[in-house]
Design a protein around this motif. Structure first.
Motif, PDB file in Angstrom:
ATOM      1  N   VAL A  45     -12.162 -63.724  41.020  1.00 45.40           N
ATOM      2  CA  VAL A  45     -11.464 -62.513  40.583  1.00 45.40           C
ATOM      3  C   VAL A  45     -10.102 -62.916  40.014  1.00 45.40           C
ATOM      4  O   VAL A  45      -9.374 -63.698  40.631  1.00 45.40           O
ATOM      5  CB  VAL A  45     -11.275 -61.517  41.743  1.00 45.40           C
ATOM      6  CG1 VAL A  45     -10.500 -60.285  41.265  1.00 45.40           C
ATOM      7  CG2 VAL A  45     -12.620 -61.118  42.306  1.00 45.40           C
ATOM      8  N   GLU A 347     -14.380 -62.051  37.319  1.00 48.11           N
ATOM      9  CA  GLU A 347     -14.258 -60.595  37.441  1.00 48.11           C
ATOM     10  C   GLU A 347     -12.803 -60.235  37.129  1.00 48.11           C
ATOM     11  O   GLU A 347     -11.884 -60.789  37.726  1.00 48.11           O
ATOM     12  CB  GLU A 347     -14.631 -60.145  38.847  1.00 48.11           C
ATOM     13  CG  GLU A 347     -14.505 -58.639  39.047  1.00 48.11           C
ATOM     14  CD  GLU A 347     -14.818 -58.219  40.473  1.00 48.11           C
ATOM     15  OE1 GLU A 347     -14.392 -57.115  40.863  1.00 48.11           O
ATOM     16  OE2 GLU A 347     -15.458 -59.007  41.200  1.00 48.11           O
ATOM     17  N   ARG A 349      -9.538 -57.783  36.756  1.00 47.43           N
ATOM     18  CA  ARG A 349      -8.864 -56.579  37.244  1.00 47.43           C
ATOM     19  C   ARG A 349      -7.496 -56.466  36.579  1.00 47.43           C
ATOM     20  O   ARG A 349      -6.947 -57.461  36.113  1.00 47.43           O
ATOM     21  CB  ARG A 349      -8.712 -56.627  38.767  1.00 47.43           C
ATOM     22  CG  ARG A 349     -10.044 -56.651  39.514  1.00 47.43           C
ATOM     23  CD  ARG A 349      -9.842 -56.724  41.010  1.00 47.43           C
ATOM     24  NE  ARG A 349     -11.125 -56.817  41.713  1.00 47.43           N
ATOM     25  CZ  ARG A 349     -11.240 -56.955  43.023  1.00 47.43           C
ATOM     26  NH1 ARG A 349     -10.138 -57.035  43.785  1.00 47.43           N
ATOM     27  NH2 ARG A 349     -12.456 -57.029  43.588  1.00 47.43           N
TER      28      ARG A 349
END
Length: 378
Positions: A45, A347, A349
């Motif tokens: 992430v 991922e 964000r």
């Protein structure tokens, strides 16, 4: 008495063991080798922010000194007593009288030269007439003509000497210093006063050889002086040869100064605008090296995979750096947990507000370049 092989307690224990084995085994039945393999690791992430490029001036920051465009010591072209002289600080124009030397015997000398010329001229005319009639030779007439030319030259020399008793300004400027006072005797070639022309002024800086290729006549410049005022100028001269001692190049920046509001001899901070390029403003902590030793930043592509973009530094200040070499809009990685490699899927964000990209300043920062030895004003 023969004992029994299986008691009720043993049978109950055996039944429990068989049930447990069947329960565990039922979970393994029907599973493929892939399902039985170790569980896959999670996708890393990262946090990322969008950055927009801006037009930024790539500049060189140098220290120097202001000098007048013209500065000369006015010397007497003849000798005599200084009878009159202008006051220090007087603004003058080219050809203005700045001082007057005494005439002494010059009026008598010019009268004598004029009388001699008249006499020689009469003799030359008479000799020419006699030569034309054959009474005298042409050689004698030519001798009288030579005497006439010498008399004319002698008269002209006295006239020029008289003209030189008046000291004249060689160009527009200001009398900055009086070297002698009225009443002093001045010899031929003696220093009388200093005159300077502060319009335009010249900011003199020394540019290192690593940066001289980016400097050329006509390029724009900003010159800051004591008091915080910034003046616009342009490069008027770039030395074709480096200084042998410092290996730096002398560069002159011309600054208009029509009202002589800026004095010469003060220090100057010169900003040379080398070029205007698109750049992104980021935190210096985002810059890193890849496995090949290239300087760059990490970004996220459309497929959520990590990209490494090599960058070059354009400008810098205390809060961040301007970097070039990126597209007009980039999704830059701001936070990552652990090491991530180029091409790795992640991922994405949004970056928390407290870790977002720094706000770009209204006026881009500058790269400070050592100017080398400073040119001292006279």
């Amino acid at each position: 008495m023969q004992r029994r092989a299986f008691t009720p307690a043993v049978l109950v224990f055996a039944a429990i063991v068989i049930l447990i084995v069947l329960w565990i085994g039922s979970g393994m039945i029907g599973r493929t080798p892939e399902q039985m393999a170790a569980p896959q690791s999670r996708v890393p992430v990262v946090a990322a922010s969008w950055s927009e490029a801006r037009s930024v001036d790539r500049t060189l920051f140098l220290y120097g000194a202001l000098q007048p465009r013209n500065s000369v010591i006015l010397r007497a072209r003849t000798e005599g007593q200084l009878q009159d002289i202008v006051a220090q600080g007087t603004r003058v124009h080219a050809g203005d009288a700045l001082g007057q030397l005494s005439m002494d015997d010059r009026p008598a000398r010019i009268a004598q030269a004029q009388a001699n010329l008249a006499s020689v001229q009469r003799n030359a005319e008479a000799s020419e007439q006699l030569a034309n009639r054959g009474v005298r030779s042409n050689l004698e007439a030519q001798a009288r003509q030579a005497e006439l030319e010498a008399a004319r030259a002698a008269l002209q020399a006295v006239e020029i000497d008289i003209e030189n008793t008046t000291l004249q300004a060689p160009f527009d400027g200001t009398v900055s210093r009086l070297i002698v006072e009225a009443g002093s005797f001045v010899a031929r070639g003696g220093e009388v006063l200093e005159i300077v022309n502060n319009d335009p002024l010249l900011a003199i800086v020394q540019v290192q050889q690593s940066e001289i290729a980016n400097v050329h006549p006509g390029m724009a410049a900003r010159v800051g002086v004591i008091g915080g005022k910034v003046h616009q100028g342009k490069v008027s001269f770039v030395a074709p040869v480096a200084d042998a001692a410092t290996r730096t190049f002398r560069v002159e920046i011309e600054i208009p100064n029509p009202d002589a509001a800026i004095p010469a001899g003060i220090s100057a901070e010169v900003t040379l605008i080398a070029e205007t390029v698109p750049a992104h403003y980021i935190s210096a902590s985002l810059v890193r090296l890849d496995q090949h030793g290239r300087t760059g930043v990490l970004a996220v592509g459309d497929d959520n995979r990590i990209l490494f973009h090599p960058v070059g530094f354009v400008a810098a200040d205390a809060a961040g750096v301007w970097v070039g070499g990126l597209d007009a809009r980039e999704h830059l990685v701001t936070i990552s947990h652990g090491a991530i490699a180029e091409g790795e899927e992640v991922e994405v964000r949004e970056t928390p507000p407290e870790f977002s990209l720094p706000e770009a300043p209204q006026a881009p920062g500058i790269i400070e370049v050592d100017a080398g030895p400073q040119e001292q004003a006279p």
